[in-house]
Design a protein around this motif. Structure first.
Motif, PDB file in Angstrom:
ATOM      1  N   THR A 138      -2.388  13.129   5.830  1.00 52.12           N
ATOM      2  CA  THR A 138      -1.254  12.251   6.120  1.00 52.12           C
ATOM      3  C   THR A 138      -0.606  12.568   7.476  1.00 52.12           C
ATOM      4  OG1 THR A 138      -0.772  11.851   3.800  1.00 52.12           O
ATOM      5  CG2 THR A 138       1.057  11.600   5.262  1.00 52.12           C
ATOM      6  N   LEU A 139      -0.869  13.744   8.003  1.00 47.75           N
ATOM      7  CA  LEU A 139      -0.188  14.178   9.229  1.00 47.75           C
ATOM      8  C   LEU A 139      -0.416  13.210  10.397  1.00 47.75           C
ATOM      9  CD1 LEU A 139      -0.932  18.027   9.043  1.00 47.75           C
ATOM     10  CD2 LEU A 139       1.292  16.926   8.710  1.00 47.75           C
ATOM     11  N   GLU A 140      -1.666  12.907  10.691  1.00 41.24           N
ATOM     12  CA  GLU A 140      -1.961  12.059  11.857  1.00 41.24           C
ATOM     13  C   GLU A 140      -1.472  10.624  11.682  1.00 41.24           C
ATOM     14  OE1 GLU A 140      -5.723  10.455  14.487  1.00 41.24           O
ATOM     15  OE2 GLU A 140      -6.038  12.227  13.245  1.00 41.24           O
ATOM     16  N   PRO A 141      -1.752   9.958  10.527  1.00 42.72           N
ATOM     17  CA  PRO A 141      -1.228   8.594  10.354  1.00 42.72           C
ATOM     18  C   PRO A 141       0.295   8.531  10.428  1.00 42.72           C
ATOM     19  CG  PRO A 141      -2.878   9.081   8.676  1.00 42.72           C
ATOM     20  CD  PRO A 141      -2.601  10.360   9.388  1.00 42.72           C
ATOM     21  N   THR A 142       0.955   9.553   9.907  1.00 46.27           N
ATOM     22  CA  THR A 142       2.422   9.576   9.924  1.00 46.27           C
ATOM     23  C   THR A 142       2.940   9.785  11.337  1.00 46.27           C
ATOM     24  OG1 THR A 142       2.451  10.410   7.646  1.00 46.27           O
ATOM     25  CG2 THR A 142       4.466  10.683   8.920  1.00 46.27           C
ATOM     26  N   GLN A 143       2.278  10.659  12.080  1.00 45.79           N
ATOM     27  CA  GLN A 143       2.633  10.895  13.488  1.00 45.79           C
ATOM     28  C   GLN A 143       2.538   9.581  14.270  1.00 45.79           C
ATOM     29  OE1 GLN A 143       3.265  14.112  15.027  1.00 45.79           O
ATOM     30  NE2 GLN A 143       3.693  13.083  16.961  1.00 45.79           N
ATOM     31  N   GLN A 144       1.429   8.864  14.070  1.00 42.19           N
ATOM     32  CA  GLN A 144       1.225   7.592  14.779  1.00 42.19           C
ATOM     33  C   GLN A 144       2.302   6.579  14.403  1.00 42.19           C
ATOM     34  OE1 GLN A 144      -2.750   6.428  13.726  1.00 42.19           O
ATOM     35  NE2 GLN A 144      -3.721   7.765  15.228  1.00 42.19           N
ATOM     36  N   LEU A 145       2.595   6.485  13.120  1.00 37.22           N
ATOM     37  CA  LEU A 145       3.583   5.523  12.642  1.00 37.22           C
ATOM     38  C   LEU A 145       4.955   5.789  13.244  1.00 37.22           C
ATOM     39  CD1 LEU A 145       4.476   3.246  10.679  1.00 37.22           C
ATOM     40  CD2 LEU A 145       4.780   5.014   8.938  1.00 37.22           C
ATOM     41  N   LEU A 182       0.870  -1.176   0.000  1.00 34.66           N
ATOM     42  CA  LEU A 182       0.000   0.000   0.000  1.00 34.66           C
ATOM     43  C   LEU A 182       0.907   1.228   0.000  1.00 34.66           C
ATOM     44  CD1 LEU A 182      -2.713   1.483   0.272  1.00 34.66           C
ATOM     45  CD2 LEU A 182      -2.554   1.163   2.735  1.00 34.66           C
ATOM     46  N   THR A 183       0.799   2.051  -1.033  1.00 30.62           N
ATOM     47  CA  THR A 183       1.757   3.151  -1.190  1.00 30.62           C
ATOM     48  C   THR A 183       1.228   4.486  -0.684  1.00 30.62           C
ATOM     49  OG1 THR A 183       1.080   3.837  -3.427  1.00 30.62           O
ATOM     50  CG2 THR A 183       2.606   1.964  -3.253  1.00 30.62           C
ATOM     51  N   CYS A 184      -0.005   4.503  -0.160  1.00 30.09           N
ATOM     52  CA  CYS A 184      -0.604   5.761   0.318  1.00 30.09           C
ATOM     53  C   CYS A 184      -0.432   5.901   1.824  1.00 30.09           C
ATOM     54  CB  CYS A 184      -2.083   5.803  -0.041  1.00 30.09           C
ATOM     55  SG  CYS A 184      -2.934   7.282   0.548  1.00 30.09           S
ATOM     56  N   SER A 185       0.211   6.972   2.252  1.00 34.68           N
ATOM     57  CA  SER A 185       0.486   7.180   3.686  1.00 34.68           C
ATOM     58  C   SER A 185      -0.778   7.496   4.485  1.00 34.68           C
ATOM     59  CB  SER A 185       1.490   8.322   3.853  1.00 34.68           C
ATOM     60  OG  SER A 185       2.661   8.039   3.131  1.00 34.68           O
ATOM     61  N   THR A 186      -1.746   8.154   3.872  1.00 29.26           N
ATOM     62  CA  THR A 186      -2.995   8.477   4.563  1.00 29.26           C
ATOM     63  C   THR A 186      -3.741   7.206   4.970  1.00 29.26           C
ATOM     64  OG1 THR A 186      -3.261  10.607   3.443  1.00 29.26           O
ATOM     65  CG2 THR A 186      -5.261   9.596   4.305  1.00 29.26           C
ATOM     66  N   LEU A 187      -3.699   6.205   4.114  1.00 21.84           N
ATOM     67  CA  LEU A 187      -4.470   4.976   4.328  1.00 21.84           C
ATOM     68  C   LEU A 187      -3.643   3.866   4.973  1.00 21.84           C
ATOM     69  CD1 LEU A 187      -6.171   4.812   0.781  1.00 21.84           C
ATOM     70  CD2 LEU A 187      -7.030   5.962   2.820  1.00 21.84           C
ATOM     71  N   GLY A 188      -2.440   4.194   5.420  1.00 23.60           N
ATOM     72  CA  GLY A 188      -1.467   3.199   5.869  1.00 23.60           C
ATOM     73  C   GLY A 188      -1.976   2.100   6.780  1.00 23.60           C
ATOM     74  N   SER A 189      -2.792   2.453   7.769  1.00 22.91           N
ATOM     75  CA  SER A 189      -3.213   1.443   8.746  1.00 22.91           C
ATOM     76  C   SER A 189      -4.122   0.384   8.143  1.00 22.91           C
ATOM     77  CB  SER A 189      -3.893   2.112   9.942  1.00 22.91           C
ATOM     78  OG  SER A 189      -5.087   2.763   9.544  1.00 22.91           O
ATOM     79  N   ALA A 190      -4.656   0.631   6.934  1.00 22.74           N
ATOM     80  CA  ALA A 190      -5.467  -0.388   6.263  1.00 22.74           C
ATOM     81  C   ALA A 190      -4.625  -1.613   5.925  1.00 22.74           C
ATOM     82  CB  ALA A 190      -6.100   0.188   5.000  1.00 22.74           C
ATOM     83  N   ALA A 191      -3.337  -1.406   5.680  1.00 23.57           N
ATOM     84  CA  ALA A 191      -2.439  -2.531   5.398  1.00 23.57           C
ATOM     85  C   ALA A 191      -2.289  -3.416   6.628  1.00 23.57           C
ATOM     86  CB  ALA A 191      -1.079  -2.015   4.941  1.00 23.57           C
ATOM     87  N   THR A 192      -2.221  -2.791   7.790  1.00 22.49           N
ATOM     88  CA  THR A 192      -2.133  -3.544   9.048  1.00 22.49           C
ATOM     89  C   THR A 192      -3.386  -4.380   9.243  1.00 22.49           C
ATOM     90  OG1 THR A 192      -0.935  -1.634   9.913  1.00 22.49           O
ATOM     91  CG2 THR A 192      -1.605  -3.301  11.508  1.00 22.49           C
ATOM     92  N   LEU A 193      -4.541  -3.783   8.950  1.00 23.82           N
ATOM     93  CA  LEU A 193      -5.822  -4.484   9.074  1.00 23.82           C
ATOM     94  C   LEU A 193      -5.886  -5.659   8.107  1.00 23.82           C
ATOM     95  CD1 LEU A 193      -8.686  -4.523  10.324  1.00 23.82           C
ATOM     96  CD2 LEU A 193      -9.402  -2.937   8.527  1.00 23.82           C
ATOM     97  N   ALA A 194      -5.501  -5.434   6.849  1.00 29.28           N
ATOM     98  CA  ALA A 194      -5.548  -6.493   5.838  1.00 29.28           C
ATOM     99  C   ALA A 194      -4.582  -7.627   6.162  1.00 29.28           C
ATOM    100  CB  ALA A 194      -5.229  -5.916   4.461  1.00 29.28           C
ATOM    101  N   SER A 195      -3.434  -7.282   6.740  1.00 27.10           N
ATOM    102  CA  SER A 195      -2.401  -8.294   7.006  1.00 27.10           C
ATOM    103  C   SER A 195      -2.827  -9.298   8.076  1.00 27.10           C
ATOM    104  CB  SER A 195      -1.089  -7.620   7.410  1.00 27.10           C
ATOM    105  OG  SER A 195      -1.223  -6.980   8.657  1.00 27.10           O
TER     106      SER A 195
END
Length: 209
Positions: free
Chosen positions: A119-126, A72-85
């Motif tokens: 992207t700010l909040e997902p990136t901060q969390q990451l 998943l190359t989109c930083s805004t949607l990043g946590s969706a990859a964690t969910l899918a995995s």
């Protein structure tokens, strides 16, 4: 190896193909799927909602059925990859995970540049979650006005604005500047004072590791 990339900007297809060639990964098969509607929905909602996260995870799961790796190359949607995995039978990775891990191995001030507000909040969390060097500290900054240029199709102006912001942070003493979004990658070739980290390079290396 079959690597499927889910993008939310069509222009990122060329970015990842170019990075794969630069890294000498031409023996691998890359498939690209672009879903700009997912990022547009997150922007409209003011951020990643649970519904959009689930929708993105469903797309990633569908792609994983015919791939050895899904990125998943989109930083805004990043946590969706964690969910899918959690249920996928092959690795489903967010491309900025490796970016954050590499950046935070650095002792000193790490500045993470974002172009779009969602992207700010997902990136901060990451960056908060990854393992850090004891002397590492980071701050997230928005490159004001850059995303408007991107949406208007002014890719050269977009990348130039990001490169200027990166140079400014190096001059202020940043030991590492990070370009949080894949669409920002080309700016790393335009900087004058240092070479920022980019997610396609870090992410592709990690996917194959």
């Amino acid at each position: 190896m079959r690597i499927t990339c889910l993008h939310t900007a069509d222009s990122n297809i060329a970015v990842f193909d170019h990075t794969a060639r630069e890294l000498g990964l031409t023996q691998h098969q890359f498939l690209h799927v672009s879903r700009p509607d997912l990022l547009a929905a997150a922007e409209k909602a003011g951020g990643l909602t649970e519904d959009i996260r689930q929708q993105t995870a469903d797309v990633l799961l569908a792609l994983s059925e015919n791939a050895d790796r899904v990125l998943l190359t989109c930083s805004t949607l990043g946590s969706a990859a964690t969910l899918a995995s959690e249920t996928a039978t092959v690795p489903v990775l967010r491309v900025d995970q490796a970016l954050a891990q590499q950046a935070m191995k650095t002792a000193g001030n790490v500045v993470v540049l974002c172009a779009v507000e969602t992207t700010l909040e997902p990136t901060q969390q990451l960056f908060t979650q990854v393992e850090k060097h004891p002397q590492a500290q980071f701050e997230i900054r928005l490159v004001t006005g850059a995303w408007e240029k991107f949406k208007q199709g002014d890719l050269a102006g977009y990348l130039q604005a990001i490169a200027a912001a990166a140079d400014a942070q190096y001059l202020k003493g940043a030991v590492c500047v990070v370009l949080a979004q894949a669409s920002m990658t080309g700016a790393a070739q335009l900087t004058q004072t240092g070479k920022p980290l980019t997610s396609p390079e870090c992410g592709l290396r990690a996917a194959l590791a």
